[in-house]
Design an enzyme around this catalytic site. Sequence first.
Site, PDB file in Angstrom:
ATOM      1  CG  HIS A  13      -1.837   1.228   1.164  1.00  0.00           C
ATOM      2  ND1 HIS A  13      -3.186   1.024   1.409  1.00  0.00           N
ATOM      3  CD2 HIS A  13      -1.425   2.376   1.232  1.00  0.00           C
ATOM      4  CE1 HIS A  13      -3.784   2.080   1.320  1.00  0.00           C
ATOM      5  NE2 HIS A  13      -3.002   2.998   1.205  1.00  0.00           N
ATOM      6  CG  HIS A  15      -0.976   7.124  -1.011  1.00  0.00           C
ATOM      7  ND1 HIS A  15      -1.987   7.230  -1.565  1.00  0.00           N
ATOM      8  CD2 HIS A  15      -1.015   6.290   0.211  1.00  0.00           C
ATOM      9  CE1 HIS A  15      -2.865   6.754  -0.735  1.00  0.00           C
ATOM     10  NE2 HIS A  15      -2.367   6.341   0.240  1.00  0.00           N
ATOM     11  CG  LEU A  16       5.066   5.602  -5.567  1.00  0.00           C
ATOM     12  CD1 LEU A  16       5.121   4.668  -6.651  1.00  0.00           C
ATOM     13  CD2 LEU A  16       6.340   6.078  -4.632  1.00  0.00           C
ATOM     14  CE  LYS A 101      -7.734   2.259  -0.477  1.00  0.00           C
ATOM     15  NZ  LYS A 101      -6.596   3.204  -0.353  1.00  0.00           N
ATOM     16  CG  HIS A 138      -9.679   4.559   3.567  1.00  0.00           C
ATOM     17  ND1 HIS A 138      -8.379   5.198   3.632  1.00  0.00           N
ATOM     18  CD2 HIS A 138     -10.582   5.008   4.466  1.00  0.00           C
ATOM     19  CE1 HIS A 138      -8.577   6.111   4.436  1.00  0.00           C
ATOM     20  NE2 HIS A 138      -9.799   5.956   5.084  1.00  0.00           N
ATOM     21  CG  HIS A 176      -4.790   2.218   5.898  1.00  0.00           C
ATOM     22  ND1 HIS A 176      -6.243   2.166   6.225  1.00  0.00           N
ATOM     23  CD2 HIS A 176      -4.879   2.746   4.692  1.00  0.00           C
ATOM     24  CE1 HIS A 176      -6.888   2.678   5.156  1.00  0.00           C
ATOM     25  NE2 HIS A 176      -6.055   3.349   4.129  1.00  0.00           N
ATOM     26  CG  ASP A 248      -1.563   4.700   4.134  1.00  0.00           C
ATOM     27  OD1 ASP A 248      -1.600   5.167   2.885  1.00  0.00           O
ATOM     28  OD2 ASP A 248      -2.462   4.833   5.055  1.00  0.00           O
ATOM     29  CG  HIS A 252       0.505  15.250   2.572  1.00  0.00           C
ATOM     30  ND1 HIS A 252      -0.551  15.509   1.798  1.00  0.00           N
ATOM     31  CD2 HIS A 252       0.060  13.874   3.228  1.00  0.00           C
ATOM     32  CE1 HIS A 252      -1.677  14.532   1.695  1.00  0.00           C
ATOM     33  NE2 HIS A 252      -1.324  13.831   2.674  1.00  0.00           N
ATOM     34  CB  ALA A 264      -4.810  12.571   6.300  1.00  0.00           C
TER      35      ALA A 264
HETATM   36  O1  DOR Z   1      -3.410   9.343   5.984  1.00  0.00           O
HETATM   37  C1  DOR Z   1      -3.770   9.094   4.822  1.00  0.00           C
HETATM   38  N1  DOR Z   1      -3.179   9.628   3.630  1.00  0.00           N
HETATM   39  N2  DOR Z   1      -4.714   8.301   4.569  1.00  0.00           N
HETATM   40  C2  DOR Z   1      -4.981   7.818   3.219  1.00  0.00           C
HETATM   41  O2  DOR Z   1      -5.976   6.705   3.260  1.00  0.00           O
HETATM   42  C3  DOR Z   1      -4.653   8.534   2.154  1.00  0.00           C
HETATM   43  C4  DOR Z   1      -3.352   9.141   2.519  1.00  0.00           C
HETATM   44  C5  DOR Z   1      -2.899  10.121   1.482  1.00  0.00           C
HETATM   45  O3  DOR Z   1      -3.088   9.947   0.180  1.00  0.00           O
HETATM   46  O4  DOR Z   1      -2.158  11.259   1.895  1.00  0.00           O
HETATM   47 ZN    ZN Z   2      -3.574   5.162   1.573  1.00  0.00          ZN
END
Ligand code: DOR
Ligand code: ZN
Length: 350
Positions: A13, A15-16, A101, A138, A176, A248, A252, A264
């Site tokens: 899992h 995020h790129l 997803k 999710h 997660h 996960d 950011h 988040a």
């Molecule tokens: O904390 C998170 N950030 N949970 C998610 O499900 C998505 C992720 C994000 O893409 O920033």
């Molecule tokens: Zn995620």
Amino acid sequence: MVTIEIPTPDDWHLHLRDDEMLKAVVGASAQTYRYAMVMPNLRPPLTNTTDAVAYRQRILDAAAAVDGGAFKPLITLFASADIDLDDLRAGFAAGDVAAVKFYPAGATTNSDQAAGGLAEFNSLFEAMADMGMRLLVHAESTDPEVDVYDREAVFLERHVVPMLERLPGLSVTIEHVSTAAGVDLVMGHDQLAATITPHHLAKDRGDLLASGLKPDLYCKPIINSPTDRRRLVEVATAGDSSFCMGTDSAPHPTTAKYGPSAAAGVFNAAYGLEAVAEVFFHAGQIDNLAKFVSHNGVGIYGVEPPVGRLRLTRSEAEASAPPDRLVTESGDEVVHFGVDAAALWTVEVL
Ligand code: DOR
Ligand code: ZN
């Protein structure tokens, strides 16, 4: 000093992002992991095979500088009315789309693009069950009446359990998983597996809230109680085959994290493995680390076993702090999770 060797791990899992952020973060994953299940919550979200193939190529191009071609991104599509079933079937058969997803609308980053609940995607999920494609969920209720710490348990009970009953042929990954309730549900259903993140294993909500609010630990689903964390640690470190690591990792920039409303996401692509190793070490279960990070996902996703290996060495004597953030080309900073663990552990690709 502790030394172990493990088969190359996978990140189930991840995020790129895209563009400049993709270029900045992809190396951290590509230098350590083999497969990565890459999330589709871009803007706009990925909903078709053509876009999935183009995104995978952007990832491979960005990774090429560090990985020598070894990194294998698996692309997911965002559950949406825009998914065309023939396109999905063709994309899955060609190996261009690995899974779909589902995000509840408004639950997390870019999930405002979601529409509808699980029940509204019944025909999509039926088609996926026929194809043998996993649904990634999710699991978080967005009902404003539901306490934030109960959101996972409520979503599972109200939406996931009825879906499993409607579609007994569908295989589902609870992404997660963050609560004891989630762990118990997964253990009770053959249709279910789950990913667990380094941060949900290593931290509880006291770390997030009790001693100065920590935006770098703010993520969705929220890091939950000590009891929840203990249950996650118990099943992960036992090596239970229904649970595998999904970092996960969700970068950011500090400009989005530090302010009146924190985005988040925890960025743990670089040191998440060390953070997990530290949890297993303290649980006295370091010999089960390979099950959680390298073997269980292979069984769940039916991919070939890894051939490469990593050596992890823990030494308090040599502890020295690694960089605590990375900086993108235009100067955005992204703070790493797991710096303390990374100071103790050395990871070598063999
Ligand atoms: O904390 C998170 N950030 N949970 C998610 O499900 C998505 C992720 C994000 O893409 O920033
Ligand atoms: Zn995620």
